[in-house]
Scaffold this motif. Structure first.
Motif, PDB file in Angstrom:
ATOM      1  N   TRP A 171       7.625  13.269  48.014  1.00 43.31           N
ATOM      2  CA  TRP A 171       8.551  13.801  47.021  1.00 43.31           C
ATOM      3  C   TRP A 171       7.911  14.804  46.077  1.00 43.31           C
ATOM      4  CZ3 TRP A 171       7.364  12.697  41.921  1.00 43.31           C
ATOM      5  CH2 TRP A 171       6.579  11.579  41.656  1.00 43.31           C
ATOM      6  N   ARG A 172       6.625  15.066  46.221  1.00 40.01           N
ATOM      7  CA  ARG A 172       5.968  16.001  45.317  1.00 40.01           C
ATOM      8  C   ARG A 172       5.948  17.416  45.881  1.00 40.01           C
ATOM      9  NH1 ARG A 172       1.054  11.972  43.951  1.00 40.01           N
ATOM     10  NH2 ARG A 172       2.015  10.855  42.218  1.00 40.01           N
ATOM     11  N   GLY A 173       5.933  18.383  44.971  1.00 45.13           N
ATOM     12  CA  GLY A 173       5.701  19.763  45.364  1.00 45.13           C
ATOM     13  C   GLY A 173       6.913  20.548  45.793  1.00 45.13           C
ATOM     14  N   THR A 174       8.129  20.030  45.513  1.00 44.86           N
ATOM     15  CA  THR A 174       9.333  20.776  45.860  1.00 44.86           C
ATOM     16  C   THR A 174      10.310  20.763  44.698  1.00 44.86           C
ATOM     17  OG1 THR A 174      10.582  18.891  46.757  1.00 44.86           O
ATOM     18  CG2 THR A 174       9.117  20.067  48.278  1.00 44.86           C
ATOM     19  N   PHE A 175      11.079  21.829  44.580  1.00 43.05           N
ATOM     20  CA  PHE A 175      12.131  21.858  43.570  1.00 43.05           C
ATOM     21  C   PHE A 175      13.269  20.925  43.948  1.00 43.05           C
ATOM     22  CE2 PHE A 175      10.004  25.892  42.632  1.00 43.05           C
ATOM     23  CZ  PHE A 175       9.935  25.829  41.241  1.00 43.05           C
ATOM     24  N   GLU A 176      13.479  20.716  45.251  1.00 37.36           N
ATOM     25  CA  GLU A 176      14.607  19.899  45.713  1.00 37.36           C
ATOM     26  C   GLU A 176      14.451  18.431  45.337  1.00 37.36           C
ATOM     27  OE1 GLU A 176      14.351  23.544  48.132  1.00 37.36           O
ATOM     28  OE2 GLU A 176      12.887  21.994  47.588  1.00 37.36           O
ATOM     29  N   VAL A 177      13.218  17.909  45.351  1.00 38.41           N
ATOM     30  CA  VAL A 177      13.015  16.471  45.147  1.00 38.41           C
ATOM     31  C   VAL A 177      12.285  16.156  43.847  1.00 38.41           C
ATOM     32  CG1 VAL A 177      12.105  14.342  46.159  1.00 38.41           C
ATOM     33  CG2 VAL A 177      12.965  16.160  47.646  1.00 38.41           C
ATOM     34  N   GLU A 178      11.279  16.968  43.492  1.00 38.63           N
ATOM     35  CA  GLU A 178      10.535  16.721  42.256  1.00 38.63           C
ATOM     36  C   GLU A 178      11.108  17.493  41.074  1.00 38.63           C
ATOM     37  OE1 GLU A 178       5.898  16.300  40.751  1.00 38.63           O
ATOM     38  OE2 GLU A 178       6.341  17.559  42.492  1.00 38.63           O
ATOM     39  N   GLY A 179      11.806  18.582  41.367  1.00 40.32           N
ATOM     40  CA  GLY A 179      12.419  19.357  40.312  1.00 40.32           C
ATOM     41  C   GLY A 179      11.603  20.531  39.835  1.00 40.32           C
ATOM     42  N   GLY A 180      10.293  20.491  40.089  1.00 42.10           N
ATOM     43  CA  GLY A 180       9.425  21.569  39.650  1.00 42.10           C
ATOM     44  C   GLY A 180       7.980  21.124  39.656  1.00 42.10           C
ATOM     45  N   GLY A 181       7.105  21.983  39.142  1.00 44.28           N
ATOM     46  CA  GLY A 181       5.684  21.689  39.104  1.00 44.28           C
ATOM     47  C   GLY A 181       5.252  21.166  37.749  1.00 44.28           C
ATOM     48  N   PRO A 182       4.093  21.618  37.234  1.00 42.34           N
ATOM     49  CA  PRO A 182       3.580  21.058  35.982  1.00 42.34           C
ATOM     50  C   PRO A 182       4.464  21.317  34.768  1.00 42.34           C
ATOM     51  CG  PRO A 182       2.278  22.961  36.680  1.00 42.34           C
ATOM     52  CD  PRO A 182       3.146  22.584  37.830  1.00 42.34           C
ATOM     53  N   THR A 183       5.273  22.358  34.804  1.00 43.69           N
ATOM     54  CA  THR A 183       6.191  22.608  33.689  1.00 43.69           C
ATOM     55  C   THR A 183       7.216  21.483  33.588  1.00 43.69           C
ATOM     56  OG1 THR A 183       5.982  24.945  34.283  1.00 43.69           O
ATOM     57  CG2 THR A 183       7.619  24.376  32.606  1.00 43.69           C
ATOM     58  N   MET A 184       7.661  21.007  34.723  1.00 37.59           N
ATOM     59  CA  MET A 184       8.705  19.981  34.790  1.00 37.59           C
ATOM     60  C   MET A 184       8.124  18.570  34.746  1.00 37.59           C
ATOM     61  SD  MET A 184      12.014  19.526  35.193  1.00 37.59           S
ATOM     62  CE  MET A 184      13.350  18.767  36.125  1.00 37.59           C
ATOM     63  N   GLY A 185       7.041  18.339  35.477  1.00 36.72           N
ATOM     64  CA  GLY A 185       6.575  16.973  35.667  1.00 36.72           C
ATOM     65  C   GLY A 185       5.364  16.560  34.866  1.00 36.72           C
ATOM     66  N   HIS A 186       4.637  17.501  34.277  1.00 36.28           N
ATOM     67  CA  HIS A 186       3.411  17.172  33.564  1.00 36.28           C
ATOM     68  C   HIS A 186       3.492  17.615  32.096  1.00 36.28           C
ATOM     69  CE1 HIS A 186       2.430  17.459  37.859  1.00 36.28           C
ATOM     70  NE2 HIS A 186       1.530  16.523  37.633  1.00 36.28           N
ATOM     71  N   GLY A 187       3.621  18.909  31.887  1.00 33.38           N
ATOM     72  CA  GLY A 187       3.647  19.435  30.524  1.00 33.38           C
ATOM     73  C   GLY A 187       4.882  19.066  29.736  1.00 33.38           C
ATOM     74  N   ILE A 188       5.920  18.577  30.395  1.00 32.12           N
ATOM     75  CA  ILE A 188       7.162  18.243  29.700  1.00 32.12           C
ATOM     76  C   ILE A 188       6.932  17.218  28.595  1.00 32.12           C
ATOM     77  CG2 ILE A 188       7.837  16.425  31.341  1.00 32.12           C
ATOM     78  CD1 ILE A 188      10.732  17.419  31.019  1.00 32.12           C
TER      79      ILE A 188
END
Length: 371
Positions: A171-188
């Protein structure tokens, strides 16, 4: 004589890595909560989690649990693509929800969940654990009452490192399943703190890059944010930084307050530097309460229970957390459309970046040589 509230019954949905942090924090709250079910699409994983944390029931279907078990709170710890469907299911049964970040894959999904919340007797709280350490709570009160003057400049750095192997999880590394990269999943998480201290953002300009990891999302984003107060902030999100660090710095008129940590902070991680001639004011302001609370899930879950026991909306409410997600969407829109500024409220329901964080498409998807 004040009666003691009954323990809140909790079901944990999704028993992967982050669920252990939830279970650990909930267990630390003692008699205030009782774990009643562990739910996962993988029956073996649900059973192993239940055995580890002393949960009486393991299941593969939340509907079965909600049908015959009293559940006050559903903690959603699934991959991001399942957050909204699971939360909607819980709300429809009248349960309240604690959902991990990111809330949803898009602003459109978040608005769908807001509608489900409005139709339910339950409520949604979004995991934003770094708001709840005493250092940030103290800083927020100092900024709110103007003790050390107006905020002028801020820095928000989430510079982490994730090797190629990290992206092998499906589920990592795609906009379809994770929603985005570090902007979406880490830095948020740190951007959420930034907004909790500085208040509403007004405009953002951004750039993003990708090319060294097996992912279709960005690996780095850099943004400049203007706040309604007039303060400016520089925001960096990365998963390609070998020396990992998390830094938040706030330059107020009379002092600089900064915190350096990685995945959680305590009071000792803060440094306060007074402007010349204002040493006593800075020392007095920073000596105020609260003190001694580390950031983390336990601190937030305690606040959630306090709110529910008082009949109040738990922090951080879904509507408030949407503001942070809107900033994330605006960073993507700016970065993926040539750096054009995006104002708060500009991404309406018809905007492609409301439906997906990559909106009209990531620029590297249109430039084969970028890989």
């Amino acid at each position: 004589m004040t009666s003691t509230p009954s323990p809140r019954t909790v079901a944990v949905v999704g028993t992967g890595g982050i669920a252990a942090a939830h279970a650990r924090a909930l267990t630390a709250l003692g008699d205030r909560v009782r774990l009643v079910a562990a739910v996962d699409v993988d029956a073996g994983r649900a059973q192993a989690f239940a055995e580890q944390w002393g949960v009486p029931r393991a299941a593969t279907d939340l509907a079965d649990v909600l049908a015959d078990t009293r559940v006050d709170l559903v903690h959603v710890c699934t991959p991001p693509s399942a957050h909204v469907p699971v939360a909607e299911q819980a709300l429809a049964a009248g349960a309240s929800v604690v959902v991990e970040k990111p809330i949803a894959l898009s602003l459109a999904e978040t608005d769908r969940l807001l509608a489900a919340e409005a139709a339910s007797t339950g409520s949604v709280a979004v995991v934003s654990q770094h708001r709840f350490g005493s250092g940030i709570r103290r800083l927020s009160s100092i900024v709110a009452d103007g003790t050390l003057g107006r905020p002028l400049v801020a820095t928000c750095l989430t510079q982490w490192y994730r090797p190629d192997e990290y992206f092998q999880v499906p589920w990592r590394g795609t906009f379809e399943v994770e929603g985005g990269g570090p902007t979406m999943g880490h830095g948020i998480h740190q951007m959420d703190v930034l907004l909790s201290v500085l208040g509403p953002w007004e405009e953002v300009s951004a750039m993003a890059s990708q090319g060294s990891r097996p992912t279709s999302t960005e690996e780095v984003s850099v943004a400049t944010v203007r706040f309604a107060s007039g303060a400016l902030a520089s925001v960096v999100n990365s998963v390609v930084s070998p020396r990992e660090t998390t830094i938040l710095r706030f330059d107020l008129e009379l002092a600089t307050v900064e915190v350096h940590h990685l995945y959680g902070y305590g009071d000792d991680d803060f440094t306060v530097t007074a402007a010349p001639g204002h040493e006593e004011a800075a020392a007095t302001a920073w000596a105020r309460e609260p003190q001694g609370v580390r950031s983390g899930h336990e601190a937030q879950f305690r606040a959630v229970l306090d709110a529910l026991d008082a009949g109040e909306v738990p922090p951080v409410p879904l509507a408030g957390a949407r503001d942070t997600l809107e900033l994330v969407a605006a960073i993507y829109r700016s970065a993926f459309t040539g750096g054009a500024p995006v104002r708060r409220g500009e991404i309406d329901a018809e905007d492609p970046f409301a439906a997906r964080m990559d909106g009209t498409g990531a620029p590297w998807a249109r430039i084969p040589s970028a890989r």
